[in-house]
Each structure stands twice: as C-alpha cells, then as structure tokens.
Design a protein around this motif. Structure first.
Motif, PDB file in Angstrom:
ATOM      1  N   GLN A 232      33.423  54.795   0.196  1.00  0.00           N
ATOM      2  CA  GLN A 232      32.271  54.993   1.083  1.00  0.00           C
ATOM      3  C   GLN A 232      32.145  53.841   2.077  1.00  0.00           C
ATOM      4  O   GLN A 232      31.924  54.051   3.271  1.00  0.00           O
ATOM      5  CB  GLN A 232      30.999  55.123   0.240  1.00  0.00           C
ATOM      6  CG  GLN A 232      30.952  56.407  -0.588  1.00  0.00           C
ATOM      7  CD  GLN A 232      29.810  56.422  -1.587  1.00  0.00           C
ATOM      8  OE1 GLN A 232      29.336  55.374  -2.026  1.00  0.00           O
ATOM      9  NE2 GLN A 232      29.350  57.606  -1.952  1.00  0.00           N
ATOM     10  N   GLU A 233      32.291  52.633   1.581  1.00  0.00           N
ATOM     11  CA  GLU A 233      32.180  51.457   2.449  1.00  0.00           C
ATOM     12  C   GLU A 233      33.316  51.425   3.467  1.00  0.00           C
ATOM     13  O   GLU A 233      33.113  51.108   4.639  1.00  0.00           O
ATOM     14  CB  GLU A 233      32.182  50.187   1.603  1.00  0.00           C
ATOM     15  CG  GLU A 233      30.943  50.024   0.741  1.00  0.00           C
ATOM     16  CD  GLU A 233      31.030  48.815  -0.177  1.00  0.00           C
ATOM     17  OE1 GLU A 233      31.907  47.954   0.063  1.00  0.00           O
ATOM     18  OE2 GLU A 233      30.234  48.735  -1.129  1.00  0.00           O
ATOM     19  N   ARG A 236      32.918  54.090   6.388  1.00  0.00           N
ATOM     20  CA  ARG A 236      31.851  53.725   7.332  1.00  0.00           C
ATOM     21  C   ARG A 236      32.346  52.633   8.293  1.00  0.00           C
ATOM     22  O   ARG A 236      32.031  52.654   9.496  1.00  0.00           O
ATOM     23  CB  ARG A 236      30.608  53.252   6.582  1.00  0.00           C
ATOM     24  CG  ARG A 236      29.868  54.382   5.867  1.00  0.00           C
ATOM     25  CD  ARG A 236      28.556  53.922   5.262  1.00  0.00           C
ATOM     26  NE  ARG A 236      27.902  54.998   4.534  1.00  0.00           N
ATOM     27  CZ  ARG A 236      27.156  55.947   5.092  1.00  0.00           C
ATOM     28  NH1 ARG A 236      26.955  55.931   6.411  1.00  0.00           N
ATOM     29  NH2 ARG A 236      26.599  56.892   4.370  1.00  0.00           N
ATOM     30  N   SER A 240      33.078  53.189  12.523  1.00  0.00           N
ATOM     31  CA  SER A 240      32.306  52.391  13.482  1.00  0.00           C
ATOM     32  C   SER A 240      33.190  51.820  14.590  1.00  0.00           C
ATOM     33  O   SER A 240      32.684  51.238  15.556  1.00  0.00           O
ATOM     34  CB  SER A 240      31.599  51.237  12.755  1.00  0.00           C
ATOM     35  OG  SER A 240      32.552  50.280  12.304  1.00  0.00           O
ATOM     36  N   THR A 262      30.992  60.601   2.145  1.00  0.00           N
ATOM     37  CA  THR A 262      30.412  59.986   3.337  1.00  0.00           C
ATOM     38  C   THR A 262      30.650  60.854   4.569  1.00  0.00           C
ATOM     39  O   THR A 262      29.747  61.037   5.397  1.00  0.00           O
ATOM     40  CB  THR A 262      31.005  58.584   3.559  1.00  0.00           C
ATOM     41  OG1 THR A 262      30.725  57.779   2.408  1.00  0.00           O
ATOM     42  CG2 THR A 262      30.399  57.917   4.785  1.00  0.00           C
ATOM     43  N   GLY A 350      27.860  58.721  14.628  1.00  0.00           N
ATOM     44  CA  GLY A 350      28.602  59.063  13.424  1.00  0.00           C
ATOM     45  C   GLY A 350      28.944  60.537  13.371  1.00  0.00           C
ATOM     46  O   GLY A 350      29.024  61.125  12.311  1.00  0.00           O
TER      47      GLY A 350
END
Length: 353
Positions: A232-233, A236, A240, A262, A350
């Motif tokens: 998940q981290e 993201r 970005s 995610t 996003g």
C-alpha cells in the motif's frame, strides 16, 4: 503394562535389535522384514520412545528453524506456513521434530539460536532466510553446526548448502514479459534490501531493462516490508510521481494484494490502467480481484529439500556441499495487459482520465 521392543520382536519373530533398526529405517533391513515389524508394531500399538533413543544416541532427532523476524509479522505472509509444511514433511520422513526460534531483533534471534544450539536441543539448523549481514550464519559456521539456508548466501556460496530459486532469472523473465506487452515505464516494488532475495530480484529487473534499452529510473524502485501494508505504501509513492509507471513488478503476493487494495480505493483498474506481476503464487494471488499473474517458486519444495539436505548433513558429516535450485514458473492470470496509451494519469487526484 507398556508395550516394549521385545514384545514387538516376539510377535514379528525377529531379534529386538532388528526392531530397533526398523524404527531407525536402517537401509540394511529388507523391505519384507520392515513390513513385518511395522505390522507387529501396529497390532500391539507400539510407539517408539524417541526421547530415550536420543539420549542413547546423543542425537535430539530435532531440527532448529530460524525465522527472519517475530512470528506476529512472519505468519502474516503465506510464504512461511507453506515452507514450514514442506520442512515438516521432510523432517517427518526421517522421524525428526521441528524446533522453532525467533525474535524481534537480530540480537534476540541470535540469542535464541545460541540457547537452542548450546542447550543441545537440535542436531542442526535451517535458516528460513538469507541476509547480507547475518550474525546467526557466522555463529553456526564458527561452531561447526550443521545448517542449511533457504535462499542464496551472500558470501561463501560454495561453502554453504542452500536451497533457492534462481531469483535473478525469474525477475528478469517477468520484466521481459511486461516489456513484450509494450511497457517501458515499469516499477519494482521489493522487500528489505538486507535480504539477498531482494537484491537478486532487483538485479534481474535492472538487467531486463538494460537489455531492452530502457533507462533505469531510481524513482521507480521502492522497498518495503513483505506485508500488505508495504504494498500500500509503495504504490501510493509510485502514483505520486510526475510520470507514474504503467506496470509493476512486485516481489511478493501479499505486497501485491496491498497494491490492488490501494488501486481499487483510487478507482484505478488492473490491468486496464496498470499491470501487476508478483511472486510466490500463494492462494492470495489466485483469489485476488483480478487474479494476479504470479511466479510460482514452489515454496513447499524449498522447505522439503532444505529439511532433507540438513538431515543428510547431520547423519553424514562428510556429505558434500549442495546448491539446490528449485524451478519456477510464471502463472499467467488477469493482472497484466498492454499499456493503455489513451489514459493520462492525474497524480494530484490519484485517478486516470
């Protein structure tokens, strides 16, 4: 009154020493005799006293298992229950028990191994990981303790028996697969860089890009823990970027599940908007939505061959050093497709438009 070896010998019409050899699975005893003795044991309900045998032979008939971190973290990943199942079956085949030790820090793990070895609790050790710097491995080498590594040792490869996949080749192949689909913005989501498996897979990814004439982008390389939260981290962070990737090579199915979760939250579709390929081919990959294309590394075989190799070293100290490479296969499902050139990513929202 407890049934004894003498009772079994009398019923099978053999000497008590023959019964002992059958229990130890001595190759000098014929299969016909083994069958007769085992039938007598079953009929009488006799169960060998392995503790007494261990005291007599100065052998514990136990294998120590060293986990890479605390069990509350390790068992979140399906890799470990599967490899433990292979280890258990390999040990059971030779009537060995398993003894597990772990810890939250490297020093705690080393302390656990030291107590396990010096306390005479095990005959040998399996390391369920391979780190670049590992005090446990060095300790076992210095003490002359029989051990086997699941993974490629970082140093002294020719001196250490290990069971592994060709992680470099496997990751090169999956990256090439994405390139063949038309992707040239491919990111790599790996695990802890102190683990040799992460380094090997990263090198394979980089090699495939170089051979295809695709420039390496350091922003496309992210390292997290082999957990869903790690995925998940990672995703993201990648989304970005000013120019986000169109495909991901993820080093673990559980991390890939975090990636999928995610992306779903952000309304990004797989594989229409982004392709994903991962490793391990555990149940998570088959049941995810969409089902993940994943590299089957035959986890059970890693454990089974590690247990068998260690027992061979224990029972024959002159057993030669082995490097056992377990084959891998890419299991193609529905998480990879051609890049969609018509969609433009909007990082501030996003989403895709």
């Amino acid at each position: 009154m407890a049934v004894t070896i003498k009772d079994v010998a009398k019923l099978a019409k053999v000497a008590p020493s023959t019964v002992s050899r059958v229990i130890a699975n001595n190759p000098r005893i014929s299969e016909k005799t083994k069958k007769k003795v085992r039938e007598a044991m079953d009929e009488l309900g006799y169960h060998p006293n392995f503790i007494a045998r261990s005291l007599a032979s100065q052998s514990t008939q136990a294998i120590g298992l060293v986990m890479p971190s605390s069990t509350d973290v390790v068992f979140q990943n399906p890799f470990f229950p599967t490899v433990l199942r292979g280890l258990s079956e390999g040990a059971h085949e030779k009537h060995y028990a398993l003894y597990m030790t772990t810890g939250k820090t490297d020093n705690e793990i080393l302390d656990g191994v030291t107590q396990m070895v010096q306390g005479g609790r095990v005959d040998g050790v399996v390391l369920l990981y391979s780190k670049i710097e590992d005090k446990v491995l060095m300790y076992l080498q210095e003490r002359g303790i029989p051990f086997v590594v699941i993974g490629k040792p970082f140093k002294h490869v020719e001196e250490i028996t290990h069971v592994d996949n060709d992680n470099f080749r496997a990751t090169k192949e999956v990256t090439e697969y994405l390139i063949q689909l038309g992707h040239d913005h491919i990111a790599f989501v790996g695990g802890n860089l102190n683990l040799v498996v992460t380094v090997e897979r990263l090198l394979g990814y980089e090699k495939a890009l170089r051979e295809a004439g695709i420039s390496l982008n350091d922003e496309y390389i992210v390292h997290e823990e082999f957990l869903r939260e790690g995925g998940q981290e990672a995703v993201r962070e990648l989304l970005s970027l000013k120019v986000p990737p169109t495909a991901l090579v993820v080093a673990d199915d559980l991390m890939a599940l975090g990636v999928l979760n995610t992306l779903d939250e952000l309304g990004i579709k797989v594989p229409e908007d982004i392709s994903i390929i991962s490793f391990n081919n555990v149940l998570v990959s088959e049941m995810s939505r969409p089902p993940l294309t994943s590299v089957d590394i035959n986890i059970f075989d890693l454990g089974f061959d590690a247990a068998r190799s260690l027992i061979q070293k224990i029972e024959n100290p002159k057993e030669p050093i082995k490097r056992i490479i377990i084959p891998h296969q890419i299991v193609k499902r529905f998480s990879c497709s051609f890049p969609n050139e018509e969609r433009v990513f909007l990082p501030q929202k996003g989403t895709f438009s």
